[in-house]
Design an enzyme around this catalytic site. Structure first.
Site, PDB file in Angstrom:
ATOM      1  N   SER A 192      -1.639  -1.028  -4.065  1.00  0.00           N
ATOM      2  CA  SER A 192      -2.754  -0.272  -3.511  1.00  0.00           C
ATOM      3  C   SER A 192      -2.352   1.167  -3.213  1.00  0.00           C
ATOM      4  CB  SER A 192      -3.228  -0.964  -2.220  1.00  0.00           C
ATOM      5  OG  SER A 192      -4.110  -0.149  -1.484  1.00  0.00           O
ATOM      6  N   ALA A 248       3.611  -0.220  -2.092  1.00  0.00           N
ATOM      7  CA  ALA A 248       3.381  -0.718  -3.444  1.00  0.00           C
ATOM      8  C   ALA A 248       4.664  -0.657  -4.265  1.00  0.00           C
ATOM      9  CB  ALA A 248       2.279   0.096  -4.118  1.00  0.00           C
ATOM     10  N   HIS A 291       0.846  -1.206   0.000  1.00  0.00           N
ATOM     11  CA  HIS A 291       0.000   0.000   0.000  1.00  0.00           C
ATOM     12  C   HIS A 291       0.875   1.247   0.000  1.00  0.00           C
ATOM     13  CE1 HIS A 291      -3.453   2.559   0.602  1.00  0.00           C
ATOM     14  NE2 HIS A 291      -2.843   3.131   1.618  1.00  0.00           N
ATOM     15  N   SER A 292       0.572   2.186  -0.895  1.00  0.00           N
ATOM     16  CA  SER A 292       1.256   3.474  -0.984  1.00  0.00           C
ATOM     17  C   SER A 292       2.758   3.243  -1.215  1.00  0.00           C
ATOM     18  CB  SER A 292       0.974   4.303   0.275  1.00  0.00           C
ATOM     19  OG  SER A 292       1.242   5.669   0.064  1.00  0.00           O
ATOM     20  N   MET A 293       3.639   3.729  -0.338  1.00  0.00           N
ATOM     21  CA  MET A 293       5.054   3.447  -0.501  1.00  0.00           C
ATOM     22  C   MET A 293       5.301   1.943  -0.609  1.00  0.00           C
ATOM     23  SD  MET A 293       8.333   4.199   2.022  1.00  0.00           S
ATOM     24  CE  MET A 293       8.199   2.665   2.946  1.00  0.00           C
TER      25      MET A 293
END
Length: 253
Positions: free
Chosen positions: A121, A97, A93-95
């Protein structure tokens, strides 16, 4: 699996593929505890614990994604060698990803078994948006953005003792994202599922869909109601998307 780098929050490993989860900037492995419980019995969910937070608070956090990816990929490669029959997938998720994507690329490039699927994500494709502006962020800027994204209990951010503990990891992670640059390369062979909130201020649906350019294995796009941390409110649908994505051999949106 190495208990320094990986956490398992279920009482026993699930019978399905292993799902390795990568936290967001400033986040820790416990961010995936709810997802691990939601998928208990279906998958063997483990979460990566980056240095510089929680029980690894005494370690220096990485300020560059490349050595972080190298370290995680090395540990994951050893785990794969110890359990060669179990397929696996990555979720970031975010970083996280970006870390998951670069980890998958490193494993495929080393001729190791690649992931069955990559779930990315809350983050656009690696070439869709630069984070270079984070290089100019002061602590106040980082905290203002974290408050806006609502990924942390606001009361915790008002606690000086808590801030002293979380700021080093936040600073390091924001710098790591700021210095990341897409340099091109062969696309993944693993299929990709991109997940995004429809009101995410950090990434548009179009930027999430751009992940299709980074795989030859097919890509699926899942859009959920919510902002950057839509996972908190959409746990059931996200768990279903992960399960369905791993049951499908490949998807094309």
């Amino acid at each position: 699996m190495n208990s320094t780098w990986f956490r398992r929050y279920s009482t026993a490993a699930g019978r399905g593929p292993r799902l390795v989860c990568f936290p967001h900037a400033g986040g820790s492995a416990t961010a995936y505890k709810p997802l691990a419980h939601a998928l208990a019995g279906e998958l063997d969910v483990v979460a990566v614990q980056y240095p510089g937070r929680q029980d690894r608070f005494g370690e220096e956090p990485f300020t560059d994604l490349e050595p972080l990816v190298e370290a995680v990929a090395g540990e994951l490669a050893r785990a794969l060698a110890a359990d060669p029959g179990r397929p696996y997938a990555l979720f970031g998720h975010s970083m996280g990803a970006l870390v998951a994507f670069e980890t998958a690329r490193r494993l495929e490039g080393a001729a190791l078994p690649g992931p069955q699927r990559l779930f990315v994500s809350g983050r656009g494709a690696p070439d869709s948006r630069s984070g270079a502006h984070y290089l100019h962020y002061e602590d106040a800027d980082v905290l203002a953005e974290v408050r806006t994204l609502s990924g942390t209990d606001q009361a915790l951010l008002d606690n000086p003792e808590v801030l002293e503990m979380v700021l080093p990891a936040l600073r390091a992670d924001y710098r790591a994202v700021a210095t990341y640059a897409w340099r091109g390369g062969r696309p993944l062979s693993a299929p990709v599922t991109a997940l995004v909130g429809d009101r995410d201020p950090m990434v548009t649906v179009a930027e999430a869909w751009a992940w299709r350019e980074h795989t030859t294995g097919g890509c699926a796009l899942e859009v959920f109601p919510g902002g950057h941390f839509y996972l908190d409110e959409q746990l059931g649908p996200v768990a279903s998307a992960v399960t369905e994505g791993l049951l499908a051999r490949a998807c094309a949106f």
